[in-house]
Design a protein around this motif. Structure first.
Motif, mmCIF file in Angstrom:
data_model
loop_
_atom_site.group_PDB
_atom_site.id
_atom_site.type_symbol
_atom_site.label_atom_id
_atom_site.label_comp_id
_atom_site.label_asym_id
_atom_site.label_seq_id
_atom_site.Cartn_x
_atom_site.Cartn_y
_atom_site.Cartn_z
ATOM 1 N N ARG A 51 30.795 2.398 12.838
ATOM 2 C CA ARG A 51 31.656 2.848 11.739
ATOM 3 C C ARG A 51 30.941 2.700 10.416
ATOM 4 N NH1 ARG A 51 37.273 3.529 12.074
ATOM 5 N NH2 ARG A 51 37.124 2.552 14.113
ATOM 6 N N PRO A 52 30.849 3.763 9.633
ATOM 7 C CA PRO A 52 30.170 3.634 8.340
ATOM 8 C C PRO A 52 31.074 2.941 7.326
ATOM 9 C CG PRO A 52 31.046 5.844 8.575
ATOM 10 C CD PRO A 52 31.353 5.124 9.860
ATOM 11 N N SER A 53 30.442 2.426 6.300
ATOM 12 C CA SER A 53 31.208 1.787 5.235
ATOM 13 C C SER A 53 31.670 2.869 4.256
ATOM 14 C CB SER A 53 30.281 0.796 4.540
ATOM 15 O OG SER A 53 30.951 0.068 3.603
ATOM 16 N N SER A 54 32.955 2.915 3.960
ATOM 17 C CA SER A 54 33.420 4.001 3.086
ATOM 18 C C SER A 54 33.003 3.729 1.644
ATOM 19 C CB SER A 54 34.930 4.185 3.184
ATOM 20 O OG SER A 54 35.575 2.992 3.495
ATOM 21 N N PRO A 55 32.765 4.797 0.890
ATOM 22 C CA PRO A 55 32.255 4.623 -0.467
ATOM 23 C C PRO A 55 33.273 3.883 -1.332
ATOM 24 C CG PRO A 55 32.961 6.875 -0.130
ATOM 25 C CD PRO A 55 33.013 6.205 1.210
ATOM 26 N N HIS A 56 32.788 3.026 -2.204
ATOM 27 C CA HIS A 56 33.709 2.323 -3.091
ATOM 28 C C HIS A 56 33.201 2.401 -4.525
ATOM 29 C CE1 HIS A 56 30.914 -0.147 -0.787
ATOM 30 N NE2 HIS A 56 30.739 -0.864 -1.858
ATOM 31 N N PHE A 57 32.038 1.861 -4.750
ATOM 32 C CA PHE A 57 31.503 1.838 -6.091
ATOM 33 C C PHE A 57 31.225 3.233 -6.613
ATOM 34 C CE2 PHE A 57 30.066 -0.177 -9.649
ATOM 35 C CZ PHE A 57 28.754 0.100 -9.977
ATOM 36 N N THR A 58 30.833 4.133 -5.688
ATOM 37 C CA THR A 58 30.431 5.473 -6.125
ATOM 38 C C THR A 58 31.611 6.350 -6.470
ATOM 39 O OG1 THR A 58 30.243 5.825 -3.768
ATOM 40 C CG2 THR A 58 28.212 5.697 -5.012
ATOM 41 N N ILE A 59 32.815 6.006 -6.010
ATOM 42 C CA ILE A 59 33.926 6.939 -6.210
ATOM 43 C C ILE A 59 35.046 6.382 -7.073
ATOM 44 C CG2 ILE A 59 33.608 8.269 -4.112
ATOM 45 C CD1 ILE A 59 36.270 6.096 -3.524
ATOM 46 N N TYR A 60 34.936 5.098 -7.494
ATOM 47 C CA TYR A 60 36.091 4.518 -8.175
ATOM 48 C C TYR A 60 36.193 5.003 -9.610
ATOM 49 C CZ TYR A 60 39.960 1.286 -8.021
ATOM 50 O OH TYR A 60 41.230 0.759 -7.970
ATOM 51 N N GLU A 61 37.411 5.321 -10.024
ATOM 52 C CA GLU A 61 37.688 5.813 -11.367
ATOM 53 C C GLU A 61 37.248 4.754 -12.384
ATOM 54 O OE1 GLU A 61 39.324 8.559 -12.317
ATOM 55 O OE2 GLU A 61 39.899 8.094 -14.374
ATOM 56 N N PRO A 62 36.470 5.140 -13.384
ATOM 57 C CA PRO A 62 36.065 4.155 -14.388
ATOM 58 C C PRO A 62 37.296 3.551 -15.058
ATOM 59 C CG PRO A 62 34.846 6.179 -14.674
ATOM 60 C CD PRO A 62 35.881 6.455 -13.636
ATOM 61 N N GLN A 63 37.343 2.217 -15.094
ATOM 62 C CA GLN A 63 38.476 1.541 -15.727
ATOM 63 C C GLN A 63 37.942 0.389 -16.551
ATOM 64 O OE1 GLN A 63 40.956 0.177 -12.567
ATOM 65 N NE2 GLN A 63 41.898 2.155 -12.241
ATOM 66 N N VAL A 64 38.721 -0.028 -17.549
ATOM 67 C CA VAL A 64 38.250 -1.087 -18.432
ATOM 68 C C VAL A 64 37.954 -2.368 -17.649
ATOM 69 C CG1 VAL A 64 40.423 -2.201 -19.106
ATOM 70 C CG2 VAL A 64 38.621 -1.904 -20.773
ATOM 71 N N THR A 65 38.714 -2.575 -16.569
ATOM 72 C CA THR A 65 38.531 -3.801 -15.785
ATOM 73 C C THR A 65 37.116 -3.901 -15.250
ATOM 74 O OG1 THR A 65 39.533 -2.512 -14.006
ATOM 75 C CG2 THR A 65 40.900 -4.187 -15.044
ATOM 76 N N TRP A 66 36.719 -2.894 -14.467
ATOM 77 C CA TRP A 66 35.434 -3.073 -13.826
ATOM 78 C C TRP A 66 34.269 -2.616 -14.685
ATOM 79 C CZ3 TRP A 66 32.201 0.965 -12.437
ATOM 80 C CH2 TRP A 66 32.784 2.241 -12.290
ATOM 81 N N LEU A 67 34.527 -1.767 -15.719
ATOM 82 C CA LEU A 67 33.424 -1.394 -16.599
ATOM 83 C C LEU A 67 32.921 -2.608 -17.374
ATOM 84 C CD1 LEU A 67 34.411 2.087 -18.047
ATOM 85 C CD2 LEU A 67 32.621 1.548 -16.404
ATOM 86 N N LEU A 68 33.870 -3.386 -17.898
ATOM 87 C CA LEU A 68 33.470 -4.596 -18.611
ATOM 88 C C LEU A 68 32.809 -5.584 -17.668
ATOM 89 C CD1 LEU A 68 36.377 -5.223 -21.117
ATOM 90 C CD2 LEU A 68 34.095 -4.370 -21.562
ATOM 91 N N SER A 69 33.328 -5.643 -16.437
ATOM 92 C CA SER A 69 32.765 -6.587 -15.485
ATOM 93 C C SER A 69 31.323 -6.226 -15.155
ATOM 94 C CB SER A 69 33.622 -6.582 -14.213
ATOM 95 O OG SER A 69 33.102 -7.470 -13.276
ATOM 96 N N ILE A 70 31.057 -4.936 -14.949
ATOM 97 C CA ILE A 70 29.696 -4.541 -14.594
ATOM 98 C C ILE A 70 28.774 -4.684 -15.809
ATOM 99 C CG2 ILE A 70 29.810 -2.052 -15.069
ATOM 100 C CD1 ILE A 70 28.245 -3.681 -12.019
ATOM 101 N N ALA A 71 29.347 -4.460 -17.027
ATOM 102 C CA ALA A 71 28.545 -4.664 -18.236
ATOM 103 C C ALA A 71 28.158 -6.136 -18.358
ATOM 104 C CB ALA A 71 29.333 -4.223 -19.465
ATOM 105 N N HIS A 72 29.076 -7.021 -18.002
ATOM 106 C CA HIS A 72 28.800 -8.455 -18.046
ATOM 107 C C HIS A 72 27.663 -8.791 -17.102
ATOM 108 C CE1 HIS A 72 29.979 -12.567 -19.070
ATOM 109 N NE2 HIS A 72 29.813 -12.894 -17.812
ATOM 110 N N ARG A 73 27.721 -8.187 -15.904
ATOM 111 C CA ARG A 73 26.694 -8.473 -14.907
ATOM 112 C C ARG A 73 25.345 -7.932 -15.363
ATOM 113 N NH1 ARG A 73 26.925 -8.437 -8.469
ATOM 114 N NH2 ARG A 73 28.728 -9.714 -8.852
ATOM 115 N N VAL A 74 25.342 -6.701 -15.864
ATOM 116 C CA VAL A 74 24.083 -6.055 -16.268
ATOM 117 C C VAL A 74 23.466 -6.790 -17.447
ATOM 118 C CG1 VAL A 74 23.169 -3.983 -17.353
ATOM 119 C CG2 VAL A 74 24.590 -3.787 -15.329
ATOM 120 N N THR A 75 24.278 -7.086 -18.483
ATOM 121 C CA THR A 75 23.724 -7.807 -19.632
ATOM 122 C C THR A 75 23.240 -9.178 -19.196
ATOM 123 O OG1 THR A 75 25.958 -8.517 -20.189
ATOM 124 C CG2 THR A 75 25.076 -6.645 -21.407
ATOM 125 N N GLY A 76 23.989 -9.817 -18.281
ATOM 126 C CA GLY A 76 23.575 -11.130 -17.799
ATOM 127 C C GLY A 76 22.216 -11.080 -17.133
#
Lengths: 151, 214
Positions: A51-76
């Motif tokens: 069973r393949p893993s269904s896409p998650h990161f590639t298809i999720y609608e940009p939202q303030v929740t995870w955009l800030l979270s990924i920015a935190h990770r990237v800047t970190g």
């Protein structure tokens, strides 16, 4: 809607009973076979291996929740890379022959063109400021406060 | 109509409030009833078909070597209910019976039909179809993960926080590993998307605090 009286539902049901013909089951067109629970589990496990893993990161609608979270990770990680590079350069400096004391660094930066100084400071300060302030948000969340936006 | 209402209606009939004044048993009245010629409902005005494309992620477990793909279905929204689940059921009934999805209550309480619709995790039975026919709708399943999701952790917290439950320590012990609880990075997508406002993010933060301070 039938109201049930003391006489009961039987008279009403008699009036509404469908003809017996409707109850005759249709002839089955599809053959089925029964398998045991263990066999069913085997089939399922075999499917799960492929069973393949269904896409998650590639298809999720940009939202303030995870955009800030990924920015935190990237800047970190960007800041960490920068810091590690700076620390390691202290080991490399004597080997390469480039001195790395305050006087030399100040002199080097002084000689750079204006625009590089502005750009360089922005590139270092902006992620640092964002990561620090967002870090405070995370620390507040870790105390279980202010976790939701609902009024 | 409640039992009481039915009884009252019949008593009104008996006293002759504009109905037939025959006092007869309910069942007999049914068999003697004359069908009232109903006004034929007006033919639904033939609406121009409003066709929307649904792109649904498909994978066949019987053919596992075939890569998963996005399959397109065109649905006439004027012949379909308002929610995504209605469209899925229509596709399954009329176009492709192999389309498989979970569903149960169809009213947004059981959580069976949770899927990713147009990039957001929601319940299909609560998600209205965007009537903009020029835009297609993308439907993906939820990813299956090794770690526990927000729903499971919310449920775990419900028990950890319950003072009547004596297994709190065991529950927390079960979460002492890299995957079950600590894959949560407080992204808070879960609290944002919850259709019932349950705040799983808050519950998870509370578990973490309890596990850190005990």
């Amino acid at each position: 809607m039938l109201a049930v009286r003391a006489i009961g539902l039987r008279p009403a049901l008699r009036a509404s009973r469908p003809s017996a013909a409707l109850f005759r089951t249709a002839k089955r067109q599809i053959k089925t076979e029964t398998i045991s629970q263990a066999e069913a589990r085997l089939i399922l496990d075999r499917q799960r291996l492929h069973r393949p893993s269904s896409p998650h990161f590639t298809i999720y609608e940009p939202q303030v929740t995870w955009l800030l979270s990924i920015a935190h990770r990237v800047t970190g990680s960007a800041l960490s890379v920068g810091l590690y590079a700076f620390f390691l350069s202290y080991l490399a400096a004597p080997v390469v022959g480039i001195p790395l004391d305050s006087a030399h660094i100040v002199e080097f930066v002084h000689g750079l063109p204006e625009w590089i100084k502005y750009a360089g400071k922005t590139v270092i300060a902006a992620p640092f400021a964002f990561h620090s302030l967002n870090g405070v948000r995370h620390l507040v969340w870790d105390t279980t406060k202010l976790l939701n936006n609902n009024a | 109509m409640s039992l009481v209402g039915g009884v009252v209606a019949r008593q009104c009939a008996r006293s002759g409030f504009g109905f037939t004044t025959r006092t007869i048993a309910s069942s007999a009245r049914l068999s003697l009833a004359q069908p009232v010629p109903k006004e034929q409902p007006a033919e639904p005005s033939a609406k121009a078909p409003l066709v929307k494309e649904f792109k649904i992620y498909r994978w066949d477990p019987e053919q596992p070597e075939q890569k998963p793909r996005l399959q397109s279905y065109k649905v006439d929204l004027n012949q379909c209910g308002p929610m995504i689940l209605d469209a899925l059921i229509k596709i399954k009934n009329e176009m492709d019976p192999t389309l498989t999805f979970r569903r149960s209550c169809r009213e947004g309480i059981c959580g069976s039909c949770a899927m990713n619709i147009d990039g957001q995790n929601t319940l299909a039975c609560l998600c209205r179809i965007d009537r903009e026919a020029s835009k297609d709708s993308k439907i993906y399943p939820l990813p299956h993960n090794v770690y526990l999701g927000p729903a499971a952790l919310l449920h775990a917290y419900r028990w950890i926080a319950d003072s009547r439950d004596s297994y709190g320590a065991d529950r927390k012990e079960k979460l002492q590993n890299t995957f079950s609880l600590y894959r949560c990075h407080t992204i808070l997508n879960c609290s944002r998307t919850c259709p019932k406002g349950l705040e799983p993010g808050t519950a998870i933060a509370r578990i973490k605090l309890e596990m850190a301070t005990n």
